[in-house]
Write a protein that holds these residues in place. Structure first.
Motif, PDB file in Angstrom:
ATOM      1  N   PRO A   1       9.887 -57.271  50.969  1.00 33.43           N
ATOM      2  CA  PRO A   1      10.683 -56.726  51.727  1.00 33.43           C
ATOM      3  C   PRO A   1       9.179 -56.600  52.913  1.00 33.43           C
ATOM      4  O   PRO A   1       8.880 -55.833  52.964  1.00 33.43           O
ATOM      5  N   GLY A   2       9.789 -57.575  54.002  1.00 36.83           N
ATOM      6  CA  GLY A   2       8.858 -56.932  55.495  1.00 36.83           C
ATOM      7  C   GLY A   2       7.340 -57.607  55.472  1.00 36.83           C
ATOM      8  O   GLY A   2       7.252 -58.600  54.707  1.00 36.83           O
ATOM      9  N   SER A   3       6.297 -57.056  55.435  1.00 38.55           N
ATOM     10  CA  SER A   3       5.362 -57.206  55.787  1.00 38.55           C
ATOM     11  C   SER A   3       4.318 -57.257  54.386  1.00 38.55           C
ATOM     12  O   SER A   3       4.462 -56.459  53.443  1.00 38.55           O
ATOM     13  N   ASP A   4       4.203 -58.259  53.967  1.00 35.54           N
ATOM     14  CA  ASP A   4       3.328 -58.599  52.636  1.00 35.54           C
ATOM     15  C   ASP A   4       2.527 -57.793  52.584  1.00 35.54           C
ATOM     16  O   ASP A   4       2.053 -56.987  51.627  1.00 35.54           O
ATOM     17  N   LEU A   5       1.571 -57.679  53.998  1.00 34.72           N
ATOM     18  CA  LEU A   5       0.344 -57.160  53.667  1.00 34.72           C
ATOM     19  C   LEU A   5       0.459 -55.539  52.921  1.00 34.72           C
ATOM     20  O   LEU A   5      -0.291 -55.433  52.138  1.00 34.72           O
ATOM     21  N   GLU A   6       1.249 -55.159  53.652  1.00 35.01           N
ATOM     22  CA  GLU A   6       2.129 -53.774  53.593  1.00 35.01           C
ATOM     23  C   GLU A   6       2.329 -53.113  52.549  1.00 35.01           C
ATOM     24  O   GLU A   6       2.816 -52.191  51.790  1.00 35.01           O
ATOM     25  N   GLY A   7       2.781 -54.484  52.043  1.00 35.01           N
ATOM     26  CA  GLY A   7       3.651 -53.761  50.712  1.00 35.01           C
ATOM     27  C   GLY A   7       3.846 -54.551  49.558  1.00 35.01           C
ATOM     28  O   GLY A   7       3.844 -54.294  48.142  1.00 35.01           O
ATOM     29  N   GLU A   8       2.211 -55.443  49.386  1.00 33.64           N
ATOM     30  CA  GLU A   8       2.129 -55.805  48.115  1.00 33.64           C
ATOM     31  C   GLU A   8       1.414 -55.040  47.032  1.00 33.64           C
ATOM     32  O   GLU A   8       0.843 -54.149  47.501  1.00 33.64           O
ATOM     33  N   PHE A   9       1.489 -55.045  45.628  1.00 29.42           N
ATOM     34  CA  PHE A   9       1.101 -54.686  44.900  1.00 29.42           C
ATOM     35  C   PHE A   9       0.411 -55.195  43.348  1.00 29.42           C
ATOM     36  O   PHE A   9       1.815 -55.924  43.277  1.00 29.42           O
ATOM     37  N   VAL A  10      -0.502 -54.021  42.278  1.00 31.39           N
ATOM     38  CA  VAL A  10      -0.001 -54.766  41.113  1.00 31.39           C
ATOM     39  C   VAL A  10      -0.020 -53.390  40.437  1.00 31.39           C
ATOM     40  O   VAL A  10      -0.372 -52.711  40.461  1.00 31.39           O
ATOM     41  N   VAL A  11       1.064 -53.438  39.441  1.00 31.49           N
ATOM     42  CA  VAL A  11       1.252 -52.452  38.588  1.00 31.49           C
ATOM     43  C   VAL A  11       0.865 -52.451  37.418  1.00 31.49           C
ATOM     44  O   VAL A  11       0.018 -53.402  36.211  1.00 31.49           O
ATOM     45  N   ILE A  12      -0.906 -51.646  36.876  1.00 35.18           N
ATOM     46  CA  ILE A  12      -1.410 -51.984  35.943  1.00 35.18           C
ATOM     47  C   ILE A  12      -1.020 -50.396  35.138  1.00 35.18           C
ATOM     48  O   ILE A  12      -1.305 -49.209  35.705  1.00 35.18           O
ATOM     49  N   THR A  13      -0.853 -51.070  33.430  1.00 35.49           N
ATOM     50  CA  THR A  13      -0.098 -50.099  32.997  1.00 35.49           C
ATOM     51  C   THR A  13      -1.150 -50.124  31.327  1.00 35.49           C
ATOM     52  O   THR A  13      -1.736 -50.641  30.610  1.00 35.49           O
ATOM     53  N   ASN A  14      -1.401 -48.263  31.612  1.00 39.14           N
ATOM     54  CA  ASN A  14      -1.959 -48.142  30.048  1.00 39.14           C
ATOM     55  C   ASN A  14      -1.438 -47.087  28.389  1.00 39.14           C
ATOM     56  O   ASN A  14      -0.653 -46.618  28.471  1.00 39.14           O
ATOM     57  N   ALA A  15      -0.978 -48.246  27.115  1.00 38.60           N
ATOM     58  CA  ALA A  15      -0.474 -47.946  26.494  1.00 38.60           C
ATOM     59  C   ALA A  15      -0.598 -47.632  25.214  1.00 38.60           C
ATOM     60  O   ALA A  15      -0.472 -47.334  24.310  1.00 38.60           O
ATOM     61  N   SER A  16      -1.762 -47.025  25.357  1.00 35.35           N
ATOM     62  CA  SER A  16      -3.034 -46.612  24.274  1.00 35.35           C
ATOM     63  C   SER A  16      -3.102 -44.768  24.073  1.00 35.35           C
ATOM     64  O   SER A  16      -1.916 -44.704  24.610  1.00 35.35           O
ATOM     65  N   HIS A  17      -2.624 -44.793  23.733  1.00 32.90           N
ATOM     66  CA  HIS A  17      -2.251 -43.281  23.200  1.00 32.90           C
ATOM     67  C   HIS A  17      -4.101 -42.660  23.178  1.00 32.90           C
ATOM     68  O   HIS A  17      -3.830 -41.077  23.260  1.00 32.90           O
ATOM     69  N   GLN A  18      -5.088 -43.216  24.018  1.00 39.22           N
ATOM     70  CA  GLN A  18      -6.069 -42.086  24.530  1.00 39.22           C
ATOM     71  C   GLN A  18      -6.554 -42.524  25.473  1.00 39.22           C
ATOM     72  O   GLN A  18      -5.923 -44.296  26.037  1.00 39.22           O
ATOM     73  N   PRO A  19      -6.740 -41.658  26.917  1.00 39.55           N
ATOM     74  CA  PRO A  19      -6.766 -42.577  28.251  1.00 39.55           C
ATOM     75  C   PRO A  19      -7.608 -43.318  28.230  1.00 39.55           C
ATOM     76  O   PRO A  19      -9.050 -43.355  27.722  1.00 39.55           O
ATOM     77  N   VAL A  20      -8.365 -44.406  28.927  1.00 39.48           N
ATOM     78  CA  VAL A  20      -8.341 -45.882  29.123  1.00 39.48           C
ATOM     79  C   VAL A  20      -9.606 -44.922  30.348  1.00 39.48           C
ATOM     80  O   VAL A  20      -9.198 -44.867  31.863  1.00 39.48           O
ATOM     81  N   ASP A  21     -11.190 -45.204  30.821  1.00 38.28           N
ATOM     82  CA  ASP A  21     -12.425 -45.200  31.954  1.00 38.28           C
ATOM     83  C   ASP A  21     -11.894 -46.976  32.225  1.00 38.28           C
ATOM     84  O   ASP A  21     -12.249 -47.585  31.759  1.00 38.28           O
ATOM     85  N   LEU A  22     -11.302 -47.098  34.037  1.00 38.30           N
ATOM     86  CA  LEU A  22     -11.858 -48.357  34.494  1.00 38.30           C
ATOM     87  C   LEU A  22     -12.312 -48.004  35.346  1.00 38.30           C
ATOM     88  O   LEU A  22     -12.197 -49.625  36.006  1.00 38.30           O
ATOM     89  N   THR A  23     -13.671 -47.579  35.095  1.00 34.68           N
ATOM     90  CA  THR A  23     -14.487 -47.565  35.952  1.00 34.68           C
ATOM     91  C   THR A  23     -15.352 -48.588  36.086  1.00 34.68           C
ATOM     92  O   THR A  23     -15.943 -49.108  34.880  1.00 34.68           O
ATOM     93  N   GLY A  24     -15.425 -49.430  36.894  1.00 34.30           N
ATOM     94  CA  GLY A  24     -16.032 -50.594  37.060  1.00 34.30           C
ATOM     95  C   GLY A  24     -15.788 -52.167  36.451  1.00 34.30           C
ATOM     96  O   GLY A  24     -16.080 -53.414  36.497  1.00 34.30           O
ATOM     97  N   TRP A  25     -14.174 -51.780  35.684  1.00 30.70           N
ATOM     98  CA  TRP A  25     -13.497 -52.933  35.682  1.00 30.70           C
ATOM     99  C   TRP A  25     -13.164 -53.393  37.217  1.00 30.70           C
ATOM    100  O   TRP A  25     -13.479 -53.584  37.961  1.00 30.70           O
ATOM    101  N   THR A  26     -12.613 -55.094  36.825  1.00 29.92           N
ATOM    102  CA  THR A  26     -12.773 -56.079  38.489  1.00 29.92           C
ATOM    103  C   THR A  26     -10.736 -56.622  37.659  1.00 29.92           C
ATOM    104  O   THR A  26     -10.918 -56.554  36.501  1.00 29.92           O
TER     105      THR A  26
END
Length: 259
Positions: free
Chosen positions: A162-187
């Motif tokens: 609702p409202g401005s697309d620029l202000e409201g757009e987002f992507v949700v990324i979920t980690n379902a692993s049992h360990q933390p995941v380093d996302l450094t350098g991912w695209t």
């Protein structure tokens, strides 16, 4: 020369016992008339009788010791009882001319046991000690990744807020692993690769999710910001592609308008 004791010879013991008894009887008989003598004279006589009786009693033992020495000497003088020395034995070796021509075999050299490794030679324990904590941690991470691949995926895209697309757009990324995941350098890229976002140094905790906003902002543990000046996700339909630092495809999320 060995001297036999009374406990080793029954005959000797019997003679000694009999002699002592006779000596005691004789001593008793000799002391009977001593009661008639004055005290001093009686004392001297008793002493003389004691010495006489003691000498008489020791006769069998003295006789036996003298006889034993003479018997041993007599046995040694008899040829048939004397110990004959064994003649010396000599080894005679005969060498024939043929054997003399044959070369002598060299003595077999004992095999030298393998030398133990010196302190300068690395061994398995030394090599293991050279592994640093960082390398060990990297090996542990590799083993963990092999055992359980990271289960990170794109789970939602807010493409028409609702409202401005620029202000409201987002992507949700979920980690379902049992360990933390380093996302450094991912695209994260859109369909056609018109826009590309590269993750900064960031670790997504186990079971956690992060929102990647299209707009600019300050990153935190739950929010990342693309920093775009215009909307990225098409309202009519689009796809988001997530790749790891090596360019491997991790997740793809596709949506259509009205879906």
């Amino acid at each position: 020369m060995s001297t036999r004791s009374g406990s080793e010879d029954p005959l000797y013991n019997a003679i000694a016992t009999t002699t002592v008894q006779i000596g005691r009887i004789g001593c008793g008989l000799l002391r009977l008339p001593l009661g008639l003598l004055p005290t001093q004279s009686r004392t001297h006589m008793e002493r003389a009788i004691y010495e006489l009786s003691r000498g008489f009693a020791s006769l069998p033992g003295d006789f036996a010791r003298i006889a034993e020495r003479e018997i041993i000497r007599w046995v040694d003088e008899q040829p048939r009882y004397r110990r004959r020395d064994e003649p010396e034995q000599h080894l005679t070796v005969m060498i024939t001319p043929e054997e003399a021509k044959a070369p002598l075999a060299s003595p077999t050299r004992e095999e030298t046991p393998p030398s133990s490794p010196s302190n300068d030679e690395p061994i398995e324990e030394d090599i293991a000690e050279l592994i640093t904590d960082e390398v060990s941690a990297s090996i542990a991470d590799i083993e963990r990744l092999i055992a359980e691949p990271p289960n990170v995926s794109i789970t939602y895209i807010e493409y028409d807020p609702p409202g401005s697309d620029l202000e409201g757009e987002f992507v949700v990324i979920t980690n379902a692993s049992h360990q933390p995941v380093d996302l450094t350098g991912w695209t994260l890229i859109d369909e056609g690769e018109h826009h590309t976002y590269t993750f900064p140094q960031f670790t997504l905790a186990s079971g956690a999710e992060v929102k990647l906003w299209t707009k600019a902002g300050t990153d935190d543990a739950n929010n990342l910001y693309w920093g775009s000046r215009r909307p990225i996700w098409n309202n009519s339909g689009d796809s988001a592609i997530l790749r790891d630092a090596n360019g491997n495809l991790v997740s793809r999320y596709t949506y259509a308008a009205g879906a």
